[in-house]
Write a protein that holds these residues in place. Sequence first.
Motif, PDB file in Angstrom:
ATOM      1  N   GLN A  14       0.828  -1.207   0.000  1.00 39.11           N
ATOM      2  CA  GLN A  14       0.000   0.000   0.000  1.00 39.11           C
ATOM      3  C   GLN A  14       0.855   1.247   0.000  1.00 39.11           C
ATOM      4  O   GLN A  14       1.993   1.242   0.486  1.00 39.11           O
ATOM      5  CB  GLN A  14      -0.948  -0.014   1.205  1.00 39.11           C
ATOM      6  CG  GLN A  14      -0.268  -0.017   2.568  1.00 39.11           C
ATOM      7  CD  GLN A  14       0.171   1.362   3.065  1.00 39.11           C
ATOM      8  OE1 GLN A  14      -0.420   2.372   2.681  1.00 39.11           O
ATOM      9  NE2 GLN A  14       1.219   1.415   3.882  1.00 39.11           N
ATOM     10  N   ARG A  15       0.305   2.285  -0.565  1.00 42.10           N
ATOM     11  CA  ARG A  15       0.920   3.604  -0.481  1.00 42.10           C
ATOM     12  C   ARG A  15      -0.169   4.597  -0.107  1.00 42.10           C
ATOM     13  O   ARG A  15      -1.210   4.649  -0.764  1.00 42.10           O
ATOM     14  CB  ARG A  15       1.552   4.012  -1.819  1.00 42.10           C
ATOM     15  CG  ARG A  15       2.823   3.270  -2.167  1.00 42.10           C
ATOM     16  CD  ARG A  15       3.476   3.874  -3.398  1.00 42.10           C
ATOM     17  NE  ARG A  15       4.730   3.223  -3.722  1.00 42.10           N
ATOM     18  CZ  ARG A  15       4.831   2.170  -4.522  1.00 42.10           C
ATOM     19  NH1 ARG A  15       3.733   1.660  -5.055  1.00 42.10           N
ATOM     20  NH2 ARG A  15       6.010   1.638  -4.783  1.00 42.10           N
ATOM     21  N   GLY A  17      -2.332   4.540   2.096  1.00 43.06           N
ATOM     22  CA  GLY A  17      -3.615   3.909   2.403  1.00 43.06           C
ATOM     23  C   GLY A  17      -4.321   3.284   1.227  1.00 43.06           C
ATOM     24  O   GLY A  17      -5.442   2.783   1.370  1.00 43.06           O
ATOM     25  N   SER A  18      -3.717   3.289   0.044  1.00 43.06           N
ATOM     26  CA  SER A  18      -4.316   2.663  -1.143  1.00 43.06           C
ATOM     27  C   SER A  18      -3.473   1.459  -1.549  1.00 43.06           C
ATOM     28  O   SER A  18      -2.249   1.576  -1.688  1.00 43.06           O
ATOM     29  CB  SER A  18      -4.376   3.664  -2.308  1.00 43.06           C
ATOM     30  OG  SER A  18      -5.220   4.749  -1.985  1.00 43.06           O
ATOM     31  N   ALA A  19      -4.142   0.335  -1.737  1.00 41.42           N
ATOM     32  CA  ALA A  19      -3.421  -0.894  -2.071  1.00 41.42           C
ATOM     33  C   ALA A  19      -3.018  -0.907  -3.533  1.00 41.42           C
ATOM     34  O   ALA A  19      -3.730  -0.390  -4.401  1.00 41.42           O
ATOM     35  CB  ALA A  19      -4.283  -2.109  -1.762  1.00 41.42           C
ATOM     36  N   ALA A  20      -1.879  -1.505  -3.811  1.00 42.46           N
ATOM     37  CA  ALA A  20      -1.430  -1.690  -5.194  1.00 42.46           C
ATOM     38  C   ALA A  20      -2.293  -2.750  -5.870  1.00 42.46           C
ATOM     39  O   ALA A  20      -2.665  -3.752  -5.242  1.00 42.46           O
ATOM     40  CB  ALA A  20       0.034  -2.121  -5.207  1.00 42.46           C
ATOM     41  N   ASP A  51      -8.337   1.212   6.561  1.00 46.01           N
ATOM     42  CA  ASP A  51      -9.716   0.721   6.507  1.00 46.01           C
ATOM     43  C   ASP A  51     -10.109   0.296   5.090  1.00 46.01           C
ATOM     44  O   ASP A  51     -10.734  -0.744   4.893  1.00 46.01           O
ATOM     45  CB  ASP A  51     -10.687   1.802   7.008  1.00 46.01           C
ATOM     46  CG  ASP A  51     -10.518   2.067   8.499  1.00 46.01           C
ATOM     47  OD1 ASP A  51      -9.820   1.262   9.154  1.00 46.01           O
ATOM     48  OD2 ASP A  51     -11.067   3.064   8.995  1.00 46.01           O
ATOM     49  N   GLU A  52      -9.770   1.111   4.102  1.00 47.35           N
ATOM     50  CA  GLU A  52     -10.145   0.792   2.724  1.00 47.35           C
ATOM     51  C   GLU A  52      -9.371  -0.425   2.218  1.00 47.35           C
ATOM     52  O   GLU A  52      -9.917  -1.258   1.479  1.00 47.35           O
ATOM     53  CB  GLU A  52      -9.881   2.001   1.819  1.00 47.35           C
ATOM     54  CG  GLU A  52     -10.219   1.784   0.350  1.00 47.35           C
ATOM     55  CD  GLU A  52     -11.690   1.451   0.116  1.00 47.35           C
ATOM     56  OE1 GLU A  52     -12.514   1.734   0.999  1.00 47.35           O
ATOM     57  OE2 GLU A  52     -12.003   0.888  -0.958  1.00 47.35           O
ATOM     58  N   VAL A  53      -8.115  -0.551   2.607  1.00 45.80           N
ATOM     59  CA  VAL A  53      -7.319  -1.718   2.204  1.00 45.80           C
ATOM     60  C   VAL A  53      -7.951  -2.999   2.745  1.00 45.80           C
ATOM     61  O   VAL A  53      -8.063  -4.006   2.036  1.00 45.80           O
ATOM     62  CB  VAL A  53      -5.868  -1.575   2.707  1.00 45.80           C
ATOM     63  CG1 VAL A  53      -5.100  -2.883   2.479  1.00 45.80           C
ATOM     64  CG2 VAL A  53      -5.175  -0.421   2.002  1.00 45.80           C
ATOM     65  N   VAL A  54      -8.391  -2.958   3.987  1.00 46.80           N
ATOM     66  CA  VAL A  54      -9.028  -4.127   4.596  1.00 46.80           C
ATOM     67  C   VAL A  54     -10.315  -4.482   3.864  1.00 46.80           C
ATOM     68  O   VAL A  54     -10.566  -5.653   3.539  1.00 46.80           O
ATOM     69  CB  VAL A  54      -9.315  -3.853   6.087  1.00 46.80           C
ATOM     70  CG1 VAL A  54     -10.168  -4.964   6.680  1.00 46.80           C
ATOM     71  CG2 VAL A  54      -8.010  -3.709   6.851  1.00 46.80           C
ATOM     72  N   ALA A  72       4.217   4.813  12.581  1.00 50.87           N
ATOM     73  CA  ALA A  72       5.588   4.626  12.108  1.00 50.87           C
ATOM     74  C   ALA A  72       5.670   3.726  10.883  1.00 50.87           C
ATOM     75  O   ALA A  72       6.695   3.661  10.218  1.00 50.87           O
ATOM     76  CB  ALA A  72       6.446   4.035  13.227  1.00 50.87           C
ATOM     77  N   LEU A  73       4.570   3.014  10.603  1.00 50.86           N
ATOM     78  CA  LEU A  73       4.556   2.099   9.453  1.00 50.86           C
ATOM     79  C   LEU A  73       3.761   2.671   8.280  1.00 50.86           C
ATOM     80  O   LEU A  73       3.438   1.948   7.339  1.00 50.86           O
ATOM     81  CB  LEU A  73       3.947   0.751   9.872  1.00 50.86           C
ATOM     82  CG  LEU A  73       4.669   0.001  10.993  1.00 50.86           C
ATOM     83  CD1 LEU A  73       3.882  -1.243  11.394  1.00 50.86           C
ATOM     84  CD2 LEU A  73       6.077  -0.394  10.555  1.00 50.86           C
ATOM     85  N   ARG A  74       3.448   3.953   8.341  1.00 52.06           N
ATOM     86  CA  ARG A  74       2.619   4.567   7.284  1.00 52.06           C
ATOM     87  C   ARG A  74       3.240   4.330   5.908  1.00 52.06           C
ATOM     88  O   ARG A  74       2.551   3.957   4.969  1.00 52.06           O
ATOM     89  CB  ARG A  74       2.477   6.069   7.542  1.00 52.06           C
ATOM     90  CG  ARG A  74       1.656   6.787   6.478  1.00 52.06           C
ATOM     91  CD  ARG A  74       1.631   8.286   6.735  1.00 52.06           C
ATOM     92  NE  ARG A  74       0.914   8.615   7.957  1.00 52.06           N
ATOM     93  CZ  ARG A  74      -0.408   8.755   8.045  1.00 52.06           C
ATOM     94  NH1 ARG A  74      -1.148   8.604   6.952  1.00 52.06           N
ATOM     95  NH2 ARG A  74      -0.981   9.040   9.185  1.00 52.06           N
ATOM     96  N   ASP A  75       4.540   4.561   5.778  1.00 53.62           N
ATOM     97  CA  ASP A  75       5.249   4.363   4.506  1.00 53.62           C
ATOM     98  C   ASP A  75       6.189   3.166   4.613  1.00 53.62           C
ATOM     99  O   ASP A  75       6.718   2.884   5.696  1.00 53.62           O
ATOM    100  CB  ASP A  75       6.055   5.610   4.138  1.00 53.62           C
ATOM    101  CG  ASP A  75       5.153   6.816   3.927  1.00 53.62           C
ATOM    102  OD1 ASP A  75       4.113   6.656   3.255  1.00 53.62           O
ATOM    103  OD2 ASP A  75       5.480   7.894   4.456  1.00 53.62           O
TER     104      ASP A  75
END
Length: 339
Positions: A14-15, A17-20, A51-54, A72-75
């Motif tokens: 993901q980047r 909050g949007s999944a590849a 939330d959207e990735v899930v 800390a894991l955002r990116d």
Amino acid sequence: MSNANRDVWVFVEQREGSAAEVSFELLSKGRKLADQLGGALKALAIGHELDEVVRQAFRYGSDEVLLIEHEALRDYRTLPYSRVVGDLIAEQQPRIVLFGATFIGRDLAPRVASFTRSGLTADCTDLKIGDASYLRRDYTDLLLQVRPAFGGNIIATIITPEAPVQMATVREGVMELVPQPTPRGDRVTRIPYEPRATDNVVTVLERHREERRNKVKSAPIVVAGGYGMGNQKNFALLHQLAALIGGEVAGTRAAVDAGFIKADRQVGQTGLTVRPKLYIACGISGAIQHRAGMQESTRIIAINTDADAPIFDACHYGIVGDAAAVLPLMIDAYRERLK
């Protein structure tokens, strides 16, 4: 080496909050593999505010989402991500783990495979479940990892029978995207993240990301040219035809090397993998390296002067002739039909 766990995991990249998209392609394939193994399909999502990735992970067949959320894991960062994923796989020992063959997947998967002593095959073009014999021993329900080898001259099926966890990276566009009519599961297992000092050995000061500049991968019609187009002037005919019928122009590696088209439009083993409704191959011989990127197209039209060219074994309709002479006739015919 036996492994009672028959679960299939997919690392969801993901980047922001949007999944590849490749992650959803792998979930679609993982669903089939998990059904064959009789195990569960689990999406491994790491980041922040996912939330959207899930939601999307369940849409593409996940039975369960393993969710690790922290600011800390955002990116993506190599050290914390590889530690978290490695520890989790070492602890739970899933049967199969899939990663996209992206910059992130190619950075993460080898580190995790090395840490967990798992088998890993890179850049697979197909994945199957099957039995195999190796060193006079029979193994059942192995992951058969198919990929081109030796410069694309052979298609190899690779197994890792002695590894309890089998891993593979798969290039974007290789697997079919198959959303489920209704979500298969809804279980979210939250796993706490415990920061360590070593996670911050490398600090990212600034990020620059370039978006994809063309739509070749998602285009319903692709008009592609090879070295057989001869020159830049003839290659311009592909652009005329593509503009007329709403397609995108692509090319082979030889066409890119000849300067006929930019590298980001290359289709094949070292370029894009496409599966449009219509693929028109002009002046393309059909080497296995190119076919690996387009052979799943719904319909393939091939134009080539060599009647024995391999592209005619892969196409649905073939025209033996000079593409520079055939294309103007096709363009005129389409113009007449579209009046």
